[in-house]
Design a protein around this motif. Sequence first.
Motif, PDB file in Angstrom:
ATOM      1  N   ASN A 108       1.178  -0.824   0.377  1.00 40.41           N
ATOM      2  CA  ASN A 108      -0.209  -0.013   0.198  1.00 40.41           C
ATOM      3  C   ASN A 108       0.954   1.111  -0.137  1.00 40.41           C
ATOM      4  O   ASN A 108       0.823   2.159   0.829  1.00 40.41           O
ATOM      5  CB  ASN A 108      -1.016   0.169   1.333  1.00 40.41           C
ATOM      6  CG  ASN A 108      -1.942  -1.071   1.277  1.00 40.41           C
ATOM      7  OD1 ASN A 108      -1.637  -1.605   0.065  1.00 40.41           O
ATOM      8  ND2 ASN A 108      -2.769  -1.591   2.153  1.00 40.41           N
ATOM      9  N   ILE A 109       1.196   1.336  -1.262  1.00 39.79           N
ATOM     10  CA  ILE A 109       2.158   2.761  -1.385  1.00 39.79           C
ATOM     11  C   ILE A 109       2.122   3.064  -2.752  1.00 39.79           C
ATOM     12  O   ILE A 109       1.384   2.407  -3.534  1.00 39.79           O
ATOM     13  CB  ILE A 109       3.554   2.061  -1.730  1.00 39.79           C
ATOM     14  CG1 ILE A 109       4.509   0.935  -0.466  1.00 39.79           C
ATOM     15  CG2 ILE A 109       4.630   3.485  -1.580  1.00 39.79           C
ATOM     16  CD1 ILE A 109       5.817   0.986  -0.580  1.00 39.79           C
ATOM     17  N   LEU A 110       1.813   5.265  -2.396  1.00 42.60           N
ATOM     18  CA  LEU A 110       0.848   5.666  -3.652  1.00 42.60           C
ATOM     19  C   LEU A 110       1.750   6.455  -4.312  1.00 42.60           C
ATOM     20  O   LEU A 110       2.556   6.568  -3.110  1.00 42.60           O
ATOM     21  CB  LEU A 110      -0.460   6.027  -3.176  1.00 42.60           C
ATOM     22  CG  LEU A 110      -1.264   6.689  -3.549  1.00 42.60           C
ATOM     23  CD1 LEU A 110      -1.629   6.278  -4.472  1.00 42.60           C
ATOM     24  CD2 LEU A 110      -2.482   7.340  -2.890  1.00 42.60           C
ATOM     25  N   SER A 111       1.649   6.836  -5.410  1.00 43.14           N
ATOM     26  CA  SER A 111       2.750   7.382  -6.058  1.00 43.14           C
ATOM     27  C   SER A 111       1.818   8.333  -7.109  1.00 43.14           C
ATOM     28  O   SER A 111       0.469   7.484  -7.255  1.00 43.14           O
ATOM     29  CB  SER A 111       3.545   6.862  -6.857  1.00 43.14           C
ATOM     30  OG  SER A 111       2.786   5.593  -8.068  1.00 43.14           O
ATOM     31  N   ALA A 112       2.578   9.572  -7.032  1.00 44.73           N
ATOM     32  CA  ALA A 112       1.250  10.539  -7.931  1.00 44.73           C
ATOM     33  C   ALA A 112       2.545  11.494  -8.327  1.00 44.73           C
ATOM     34  O   ALA A 112       3.188  11.491  -7.826  1.00 44.73           O
ATOM     35  CB  ALA A 112       0.932  11.235  -6.924  1.00 44.73           C
ATOM     36  N   LEU A 113       1.983  12.096 -10.023  1.00 48.33           N
ATOM     37  CA  LEU A 113       2.545  13.196 -10.513  1.00 48.33           C
ATOM     38  C   LEU A 113       1.723  14.366  -9.973  1.00 48.33           C
ATOM     39  O   LEU A 113       1.017  14.942 -10.295  1.00 48.33           O
ATOM     40  CB  LEU A 113       2.663  13.446 -11.843  1.00 48.33           C
ATOM     41  CG  LEU A 113       3.556  11.702 -12.431  1.00 48.33           C
ATOM     42  CD1 LEU A 113       3.860  11.551 -14.127  1.00 48.33           C
ATOM     43  CD2 LEU A 113       4.671  12.136 -12.133  1.00 48.33           C
ATOM     44  N   VAL A 120       6.126   9.709  -3.879  1.00 50.19           N
ATOM     45  CA  VAL A 120       5.698   8.293  -3.395  1.00 50.19           C
ATOM     46  C   VAL A 120       5.870   8.342  -1.933  1.00 50.19           C
ATOM     47  O   VAL A 120       6.578   8.533  -0.902  1.00 50.19           O
ATOM     48  CB  VAL A 120       7.017   7.902  -3.822  1.00 50.19           C
ATOM     49  CG1 VAL A 120       6.847   6.153  -3.348  1.00 50.19           C
ATOM     50  CG2 VAL A 120       7.336   7.635  -5.061  1.00 50.19           C
ATOM     51  N   TRP A 121       4.071   8.351  -1.495  1.00 50.39           N
ATOM     52  CA  TRP A 121       4.274   8.247   0.197  1.00 50.39           C
ATOM     53  C   TRP A 121       4.225   7.066   0.186  1.00 50.39           C
ATOM     54  O   TRP A 121       3.573   6.167   0.110  1.00 50.39           O
ATOM     55  CB  TRP A 121       2.703   8.652   0.114  1.00 50.39           C
ATOM     56  CG  TRP A 121       2.276   9.932   0.170  1.00 50.39           C
ATOM     57  CD1 TRP A 121       1.912  10.452   1.294  1.00 50.39           C
ATOM     58  CD2 TRP A 121       1.721  10.573  -1.374  1.00 50.39           C
ATOM     59  NE1 TRP A 121       1.381  12.694   0.708  1.00 50.39           N
ATOM     60  CE2 TRP A 121       1.615  12.198  -1.175  1.00 50.39           C
ATOM     61  CE3 TRP A 121       1.597   9.971  -2.502  1.00 50.39           C
ATOM     62  CZ2 TRP A 121       1.538  13.121  -1.974  1.00 50.39           C
ATOM     63  CZ3 TRP A 121       1.287  11.683  -3.377  1.00 50.39           C
ATOM     64  CH2 TRP A 121       0.639  12.512  -2.861  1.00 50.39           C
ATOM     65  N   TYR A 122       5.522   6.194   1.087  1.00 46.37           N
ATOM     66  CA  TYR A 122       5.521   4.648   1.484  1.00 46.37           C
ATOM     67  C   TYR A 122       4.780   4.443   2.488  1.00 46.37           C
ATOM     68  O   TYR A 122       4.078   3.597   2.081  1.00 46.37           O
ATOM     69  CB  TYR A 122       7.262   5.359   2.491  1.00 46.37           C
ATOM     70  CG  TYR A 122       7.932   5.197   1.752  1.00 46.37           C
ATOM     71  CD1 TYR A 122       8.211   5.578   0.042  1.00 46.37           C
ATOM     72  CD2 TYR A 122       9.212   6.005   1.685  1.00 46.37           C
ATOM     73  CE1 TYR A 122       9.657   4.866  -0.258  1.00 46.37           C
ATOM     74  CE2 TYR A 122      10.172   6.221   1.143  1.00 46.37           C
ATOM     75  CZ  TYR A 122      10.257   5.743  -0.276  1.00 46.37           C
ATOM     76  OH  TYR A 122      11.949   6.254  -0.661  1.00 46.37           O
ATOM     77  N   ILE A 138       7.631  10.775   3.125  1.00 42.13           N
ATOM     78  CA  ILE A 138       7.302  10.893   1.390  1.00 42.13           C
ATOM     79  C   ILE A 138       8.573  11.018   0.399  1.00 42.13           C
ATOM     80  O   ILE A 138       9.356  11.638   0.911  1.00 42.13           O
ATOM     81  CB  ILE A 138       6.250  11.657   1.285  1.00 42.13           C
ATOM     82  CG1 ILE A 138       5.763  12.302  -0.277  1.00 42.13           C
ATOM     83  CG2 ILE A 138       6.982  13.413   1.670  1.00 42.13           C
ATOM     84  CD1 ILE A 138       4.982  13.190  -0.268  1.00 42.13           C
ATOM     85  N   LEU A 139       8.674  10.303  -0.736  1.00 44.01           N
ATOM     86  CA  LEU A 139       9.653  10.980  -1.740  1.00 44.01           C
ATOM     87  C   LEU A 139       9.314  11.025  -2.247  1.00 44.01           C
ATOM     88  O   LEU A 139       8.068  11.312  -3.001  1.00 44.01           O
ATOM     89  CB  LEU A 139      10.687   9.233  -2.175  1.00 44.01           C
ATOM     90  CG  LEU A 139      11.336   8.807  -3.013  1.00 44.01           C
ATOM     91  CD1 LEU A 139      12.696   9.787  -2.783  1.00 44.01           C
ATOM     92  CD2 LEU A 139      11.144   7.785  -3.201  1.00 44.01           C
ATOM     93  N   GLU A 140      10.034  12.429  -2.827  1.00 43.73           N
ATOM     94  CA  GLU A 140       9.857  13.456  -3.982  1.00 43.73           C
ATOM     95  C   GLU A 140      11.549  13.095  -4.840  1.00 43.73           C
ATOM     96  O   GLU A 140      12.107  13.926  -4.842  1.00 43.73           O
ATOM     97  CB  GLU A 140       9.841  14.575  -3.801  1.00 43.73           C
ATOM     98  CG  GLU A 140       8.567  14.949  -2.607  1.00 43.73           C
ATOM     99  CD  GLU A 140       8.348  16.576  -2.245  1.00 43.73           C
ATOM    100  OE1 GLU A 140       6.621  16.535  -1.578  1.00 43.73           O
ATOM    101  OE2 GLU A 140       8.953  17.340  -2.270  1.00 43.73           O
ATOM    102  N   LYS A 141      10.492  13.329  -6.032  1.00 47.19           N
ATOM    103  CA  LYS A 141      11.985  13.425  -7.508  1.00 47.19           C
ATOM    104  C   LYS A 141      11.405  14.207  -8.335  1.00 47.19           C
ATOM    105  O   LYS A 141      10.107  14.409  -8.199  1.00 47.19           O
ATOM    106  CB  LYS A 141      11.815  12.077  -7.863  1.00 47.19           C
ATOM    107  CG  LYS A 141      12.524  10.863  -6.511  1.00 47.19           C
ATOM    108  CD  LYS A 141      12.229   9.732  -8.378  1.00 47.19           C
ATOM    109  CE  LYS A 141      13.555   8.345  -7.328  1.00 47.19           C
ATOM    110  NZ  LYS A 141      13.463   7.287  -8.383  1.00 47.19           N
ATOM    111  N   PRO A 178      11.047   0.391   1.655  1.00 50.31           N
ATOM    112  CA  PRO A 178       9.358   0.543   2.325  1.00 50.31           C
ATOM    113  C   PRO A 178       8.718  -0.878   1.644  1.00 50.31           C
ATOM    114  O   PRO A 178       7.710  -0.933   2.918  1.00 50.31           O
ATOM    115  CB  PRO A 178       9.270   1.666   1.605  1.00 50.31           C
ATOM    116  CG  PRO A 178      10.578   2.492   1.880  1.00 50.31           C
ATOM    117  CD  PRO A 178      11.602   1.483   0.626  1.00 50.31           C
ATOM    118  N   ALA A 179       9.002  -1.028   0.847  1.00 45.38           N
ATOM    119  CA  ALA A 179       7.381  -2.502   0.797  1.00 45.38           C
ATOM    120  C   ALA A 179       8.171  -3.651   1.528  1.00 45.38           C
ATOM    121  O   ALA A 179       8.031  -4.241   1.991  1.00 45.38           O
ATOM    122  CB  ALA A 179       8.123  -3.170  -0.966  1.00 45.38           C
TER     123      ALA A 179
END
Length: 358
Positions: A108-113, A120-122, A138-141, A178-179
């Motif tokens: 249940n990890i969510l990614s969004a642009l 990416v919300w871990y 949260i990871l931001e790229k 995270p996974a």
Amino acid sequence: MRTDILNYHSLALSNDTIAIRDKVDEKLVHVFDASTGKALGDGKPIAHKFDVMEIGLDQYGPASERRLSIVDKNRDLHLTSVRTVGKTQQIIKLGTMISSLSWNDTTNILSALQDGKLSVWYYPNAVYVDKELLSKTILEKDTSEFGKNPNLVSFLGNHLTIRRADGSLVSTGIIPYPAMLHELVYGNRWEDAVRLCRFVKDPAMWGCLAAMAAYAKELNTAEIAYAAIDEADKVEFIIHIKEIPSKEARSAEMALFCGNSQDAEGILLQGGLIFRAIMMNIELYNWDRALELAVKHKTHVDTVLAYRQKFLDDFDKKETNKRFLQYAEGVEVNWEKIEAKIENEYQKERDKPDKYRK
């Protein structure tokens, strides 16, 4: 139901749940059980304030904790639970300026642009536990390498596939830890989860573990994780909770710690801790509910009246609530007796300790 108008924006599917945006009123999302076809919750659709543009369902974990992501016409991202029988529907904001999103296929990890970056919300469920942790998990790229108007296609394992404006596909990845942490937590392997975080030495991992442990009411792990991210006040509060002799009272305090006062009261009442339920409502200034419980269970009515009067005296105000005026006429308030009764209640709990505290 018209299948010709369904698409990946208006339809979301997991192993146990189906979510469909209403075509007539696009503020509504209908949620069904995938195996029976019955409407979930109270049978009513999830109602959002604005028109819903895109929906998604997380894919892992028990059906009772299934989460629905909603992107509305303002391009704001929200999260809500799909199974809320007897509970208030909470729709909580996660992010803004979302162009596309994708849930991971195995965790249940969510990614969004959003706004020129990939987020990416871990552990997006942290928003239900401790909102302050959300920014730490949260990871931001930067997405400049993907060109203008990229679109998220999939999030499989540790790899995200993104479609550029010219139609070509590119991929990017995230760290596997995270996974791995999700898997360990779902397997109740808390000690291994702590070892993993100590090995990785990433504050985001500790933030995830703190939220996961708090949500699961795993106090020892929560204490370690919060200490690792220098949340001294929360560590002190968890230590205080661990000293409470009653298991039900500890669970209720952790539910309160996560902002779920309704769940906390339910835990206390189910465990027969009427006094703690009354005191919890007094501490939250839910005076009507505190009096209602005291009258219903015929206990500590004088305690509620006493604390209510003290509260009014502190602010130099007079009683205007008809119910409190009604019961004040026939109940004597004696602080010595009240304090003795309170101490007696706490002594009863101390006389029946469980084996949790280490």
